[in-house]
Motif scaffolding. Structure first.
Motif, PDB file in Angstrom:
ATOM      1  N   THR A 255       0.836  -1.197   0.000  1.00 46.50           N
ATOM      2  CA  THR A 255       0.000   0.000   0.000  1.00 46.50           C
ATOM      3  C   THR A 255       0.874   1.251   0.000  1.00 46.50           C
ATOM      4  OG1 THR A 255      -1.556   1.350   1.299  1.00 46.50           O
ATOM      5  CG2 THR A 255      -0.206  -0.240   2.511  1.00 46.50           C
TER       6      THR A 255
ATOM      7  N   ALA B 154      -8.853   6.678   3.334  1.00 49.88           N
ATOM      8  CA  ALA B 154      -8.535   5.670   2.320  1.00 49.88           C
ATOM      9  C   ALA B 154      -9.762   4.852   1.947  1.00 49.88           C
ATOM     10  CB  ALA B 154      -7.437   4.742   2.836  1.00 49.88           C
TER      11      ALA B 154
ATOM     12  N   GLU C 273      -7.778  -0.255   0.434  1.00 50.03           N
ATOM     13  CA  GLU C 273      -6.538   0.299   0.963  1.00 50.03           C
ATOM     14  C   GLU C 273      -6.455   0.105   2.472  1.00 50.03           C
ATOM     15  OE1 GLU C 273      -6.923   4.288  -0.526  1.00 50.03           O
ATOM     16  OE2 GLU C 273      -5.313   3.967  -1.981  1.00 50.03           O
ATOM     17  N   ARG C 274      -7.593   0.243   3.160  1.00 52.90           N
ATOM     18  CA  ARG C 274      -7.601   0.030   4.609  1.00 52.90           C
ATOM     19  C   ARG C 274      -7.259  -1.409   4.953  1.00 52.90           C
ATOM     20  NH1 ARG C 274     -13.193   3.008   6.585  1.00 52.90           N
ATOM     21  NH2 ARG C 274     -12.799   5.047   5.633  1.00 52.90           N
TER      22      ARG C 274
ATOM     23  N   ALA D  52      -3.562  -1.927   4.431  1.00 54.42           N
ATOM     24  CA  ALA D  52      -2.757  -1.224   5.430  1.00 54.42           C
ATOM     25  C   ALA D  52      -2.835  -1.881   6.798  1.00 54.42           C
ATOM     26  CB  ALA D  52      -3.191   0.229   5.518  1.00 54.42           C
TER      27      ALA D  52
END
Length: 364
Positions: free
Chosen positions: A69, A318, A322-323, A326
């Motif tokens: 990411t 985000a 993406e979360r 991450a």
């Protein structure tokens, strides 16, 4: 393996056999590991195979945080930007830049605060990929194959120390041996020799014990410390402090290979076709820096470091995918706890943002 990988492995095995013969028939493991990873055109990091990617379907072997990411680089940029300001520098030096993803993220986040971004890269193949990925950055990005006699700026190394060759030590029936490699009709095989080398601490108990020592990584840190005239250095990698690294129960060592997003423990099989790594002894790295006058700025887990650098607000903005990606950076059962961040500074100490909560320097 595909035909190209088979060809590379065959050629590399022949080279290793020649080197072993010249050395009297036996290569210490660190010399073997250096050839398996870095022999020109044949070693894993020197050949044309794809290394970095999020999924096995891409043909890659493993994923690093910047490929996982871009939020990794955005959070790290907070600390790097602070370090540039506090040390009065405007240059970044990155070691082992991989695909160039982290360089893109740091340059994109820091903008004009970075006058020059230098990547120290030994692999011609990886350098070509980095140059293609960073073409839009123009002449702000430069490449070097070795350290200059002196440098100033902020040094970054993400998963670089774990790829430096290690020596293997084996305690058998109470006697210490150095593990090496011999080449015979049956292929590459292990061979141990008695040695005066020892781990940095006494290993409690009398049981057989296999471990690594890290003279090359420590020598690299001493060289860096000797040549960094002003600035800071941040190393992100998986590993432990000395007391955990050489715990009596860790009797099989940490050496590991990676291919196709799977791990195995046989570095003698298919050299050149897979990565070979060992966990980092962060105490040894910190002592090597200290011995050369480079002071420790902080040491903590990757998860705590990224949260200190503002990853949580970035997550709020985000997308859901993406979360999810991450979360792997900070979850304790994934990269958040196994990976650590160790930083040094040359010049006045400051309360660095990445270590303001959860600093573990006292555990080194």
């Amino acid at each position: 393996m595909n035909p190209d990988a088979t060809s590379v492995t065959s050629a590399l095995q022949a080279l290793i056999g020649q080197q072993a013969a010249r050395a009297g028939g036996w290569l210490p493991f660190d010399r073997y590991m250096a050839l398996a990873l870095y022999a020109p055109g044949l070693g894993y990091y020197a050949n044309a195979s794809r290394k970095f990617g999020a999924m096995p379907s891409s043909g890659s072997d493993f994923v690093t945080a910047p490929e996982l990411t871009p939020l990794f680089g955005e959070a790290l940029a907070v600390q790097v930007g602070e370090a540039l300001e506090r040390t009065g520098t405007d240059e970044i030096w990155e070691f082992g830049a991989g695909s160039g993803a982290l360089a893109m993220q740091l340059l994109g986040s820091l903008g004009e605060r970075v006058r020059r971004y230098t990547i120290v890269e030994l692999s011609a193949s990886l350098r070509g990929r980095q140059q293609a990925a960073l073409a839009a950055s123009g002449d702000r990005v430069a490449w070097a194959s070795e350290l200059p006699e002196s440098l100033h700026g902020v040094v970054v190394g993400n998963e670089v120390l774990d790829a430096m060759p290690v020596k293997l030590l084996q305690r058998l029936d109470g006697q210490w041996h150095e593990r090496g490699v011999v080449a015979g009709d049956g292929g590459l095989q292990w061979a141990d020799r008695p040695t005066e080398l020892r781990p940095p601490v006494e290993i409690a108990g009398a049981h057989d014990y296999l471990t690594e020592i890290h003279p090359q990584a420590q020598a690299f840190i001493r060289t860096l410390a000797d040549r960094l005239t002003r600035g800071a250095a941040f190393f992100i990698d998986y590993g432990f402090p000395e007391a955990e690294y050489y715990h009596p129960q860790r009797h099989m060592g940490t050496l590991m290979c990676h291919r196709g997003h799977q791990a195995d423990t046989d570095p003698l099989q298919d050299p050149g076709a897979k990565d070979i790594t060992a966990h980092v002894d962060f105490t040894g790295i910190a002592l090597a820096a200290q011995d050369t006058g480079l002071a420790t700025l902080g040491y903590t887990s990757q998860g705590r470091f990224l949260l200190n650098c503002g990853l949580a607000p970035l997550l709020e903005r985000a997308s859901l995918p993406e979360r999810v990606a991450a979360q792997r950076l900070v979850n304790e059962h994934e990269m958040g706890e196994l990976f650590k961040v160790l930083a040094f500074h040359r010049g006045a100490y400051w309360d660095a943002v990445g270590f303001r909560a959860g600093d573990r320097t006292h555990t080194l």
